[in-house]
Write an enzyme that holds these catalytic residues in place. Structure first.
Site, short mmCIF file in Angstrom:
data_model
loop_
_atom_site.label_atom_id
_atom_site.label_comp_id
_atom_site.label_asym_id
_atom_site.label_seq_id
_atom_site.Cartn_x
_atom_site.Cartn_y
_atom_site.Cartn_z
N ARG A 2 58.63 -71.91 -51.20
CA ARG A 2 57.71 -72.50 -52.20
C ARG A 2 56.27 -72.05 -51.95
NH1 ARG A 2 55.71 -77.41 -51.78
NH2 ARG A 2 57.51 -78.25 -50.68
N TYR A 32 50.20 -71.25 -78.93
CA TYR A 32 51.64 -71.53 -78.81
C TYR A 32 51.89 -73.04 -78.78
CZ TYR A 32 56.20 -71.83 -76.56
OH TYR A 32 57.50 -72.16 -76.25
N ASP A 61 45.94 -66.04 -72.53
CA ASP A 61 47.39 -65.83 -72.57
C ASP A 61 47.62 -64.49 -73.27
OD1 ASP A 61 50.08 -65.68 -73.23
OD2 ASP A 61 50.26 -67.82 -73.72
N LYS A 64 59.00 -62.73 -71.68
CA LYS A 64 58.93 -61.92 -72.90
C LYS A 64 58.89 -60.42 -72.54
CE LYS A 64 58.29 -66.11 -74.48
NZ LYS A 64 59.40 -66.97 -74.80
C1 LIG Z 1 52.35 -66.93 -76.20
C2 LIG Z 1 53.27 -67.70 -75.30
N1 LIG Z 1 52.78 -68.22 -74.17
C3 LIG Z 1 53.57 -68.93 -73.34
C4 LIG Z 1 54.88 -69.17 -73.61
C5 LIG Z 1 55.70 -69.98 -72.67
O1 LIG Z 1 56.52 -69.15 -71.90
P1 LIG Z 1 57.87 -69.67 -71.20
O2 LIG Z 1 58.85 -69.95 -72.26
O3 LIG Z 1 58.21 -68.54 -70.29
O4 LIG Z 1 57.50 -70.92 -70.45
C6 LIG Z 1 55.44 -68.63 -74.77
C7 LIG Z 1 56.87 -68.88 -75.08
O5 LIG Z 1 57.34 -68.59 -76.15
C8 LIG Z 1 54.60 -67.89 -75.64
O6 LIG Z 1 55.08 -67.38 -76.79
#
Ligand SMILES: Cc1ncc(COP(=O)(O)O)c(C=O)c1O
Length: 409
Positions: free
Chosen positions: A59, A112, A185, A210
């Site tokens: 961890r 998101y 992000d 992704k």
């Molecule tokens: C732009 C964006 N940020 C963060 C996330 C969250 O990622 P995770 O599903 O790996 O937690 C997503 C998920 O679809 C996303 O599209």
């Protein structure tokens, strides 16, 4: 001689020393690392130079997980990187590593769904307030940051699902002028399209679920930035526990070498589909940064190596038409993720942004019928044929090939 169980435990736990370097990163599938003495273990888990000196417990650190953090840091030209259990874990840790009770966050309104929910429902309960702003309006951002002190300006390079492109350089200049840190992000862009740190961001987060991994088979997140900031993120994860599994880190590492070639193909197919869809009968709007009609086309052209593999469309007929279109498709997956080999068409209001009520959807600029398309690596002609067939179901007035009047009466 020790008993059978004692010998079995020792025998099965003895890793062979390896003098040569493996050409792929080994999966250190272990929770613990043993030292020869109490002092050596204490030294291994001691904080040193913005990290831990060695390994004691996974961890705190694991070599496979650390290899992923290091690799993404190198691609983002960052001092340091750290990988966590998911994109949301990365966003959560990044935000809480810098903000606490009484702090204010200014965030893009095009964000998101789970991030919106994290900001409003989770951090809101902890006494961290978020105000949402249209980040394409630099004056509005300036006013929001000037109105009251803010700890963070939170952005998405290319927004989910509305494909809004943030002018990171201009926004970082404004944020820093008002003493706010910039967290970006960059999931939709990946490090292949842009490095937000070079444009002034303080921390960059990715859902490695992704494009970084690219094959819809793993959940992971990464945070990159300056050494001390990233160590603060790691320490937050140590205390909150969103630890990435070594096998998951390995799967993301396996995606990185093909990131560039995948992004090139994603973008080429997305550009071709976007320009074909635009103006087609039954399609009201297409949002793709590579189209001249995109409101931030100039920013995207200046800031991004390529316009990416994500687009959004509004079909004539709103939600009903959108649902009928998605149901009629035969190649794309009906699921909610993105950035994969598979083309994925998602109805935003019912999947990726289901946490938002009608008012919040409207505030985020998401129309009821908006479809988010993550263009995969299938053959472009096959996707186009499938989209054309689905459009002909959605809009029976359109010819069977979907190529009906480009300027409807
Ligand atoms: C732009 C964006 N940020 C963060 C996330 C969250 O990622 P995770 O599903 O790996 O937690 C997503 C998920 O679809 C996303 O599209």
């Amino acid at each position: 001689m020790p008993g059978f169980s004692t010998r079995a435990i020792r025998a099965a736990s003895r890793a062979r020393p390896v003098a040569q370097r493996p050409t792929s990163v080994p999966i250190y599938q272990t929770a613990t690392f043993s030292a020869d003495s109490v002092d050596e273990l204490a030294e291994a888990v001691a904080e040193r130079d913005g990290g831990y000196a060695g390994y004691g417990y996974s961890r705190l650190g694991n070599p496979t997980v650390d290899a992923l953090g290091d690799a993404v840091a190198e691609l983002e030209d960052a001092e340091a990187g750290f990988a966590l259990a998911s994109g949301m874990a990365a966003i959560h840790a990044a935000l809480l590593s810098v903000a606490g009770a009484g702090d204010r966050i200014v965030a893009t309104r095009a964000v998101y769904g789970s991030t919106q929910s994290l900001l409003v429902r989770v951090l809101g309960r902890l006494g961290i307030r978020t105000d949402f702003v249209d980040v394409t309006d630099l004056g509005a951002v300036e006013r929001a940051l000037a109105a009251e002190p803010a700890r963070v300006l939170y952005l998405e390079t290319i927004s989910n699902p509305t494909i809004v492109v943030a002018d990171i350089g201009a926004l970082a200049t404004i944020a820093h002028r008002h003493g706010a840190l910039v967290i970006v992000d960059s999931t939709f862009a990946s490090p292949y399209l842009v490095q937000p740190l070079a444009l002034g961001a303080d921390l960059v987060v990715h859902s490695a679920t992704k494009y970084l991994s690219g094959h819809s088979d793993v959940l992971a997140g990464v945070v990159v930035g300056g050494r001390d900031r990233v160590h603060a993120v790691r320490k937050l994860q140590v205390d909150t526990g969103a630890t990435l599994a070594p096998i998951a880190a390995f799967l993301v590492l396996r995606g990185l070498p093909t990131l560039a070639i995948r992004m090139e193909r994603h973008a080429a197919t997305a550009a071709s589909l976007a320009s074909w869809l635009e103006g087609l009968y039954g399609v009201d709007r297409v949002f793709y940064p590579g189209l001249a009609s995109h409101p931030q086309h100039a920013v995207a052209t200046r800031q991004l190596r390529l316009p990416g593999g994500m687009l959004a469309v509004e079909l004539t007929g709103g939600r009903g038409a959108g649902a009928a279109f998605v149901d009629a498709l035969t190649i794309p997956e009906r699921t909610a993720s993105l950035g994969s080999i598979h083309t994925i068409v998602a109805h935003a209001a019912s999947t990726t942004h289901r946490q938002l009520d009608a008012t919040a959807l409207a505030a985020a600029g998401i129309s009821p019928g908006l479809l988010r398309i993550s263009v995969g690596l299938e053959d472009t002609d096959d996707l186009r044929d499938d989209f054309a067939a689905a459009l002909s179901v959605t809009r029976p007035a359109v010819g069977a090939d979907g190529e009906a009047p480009r300027s409807p009466a």
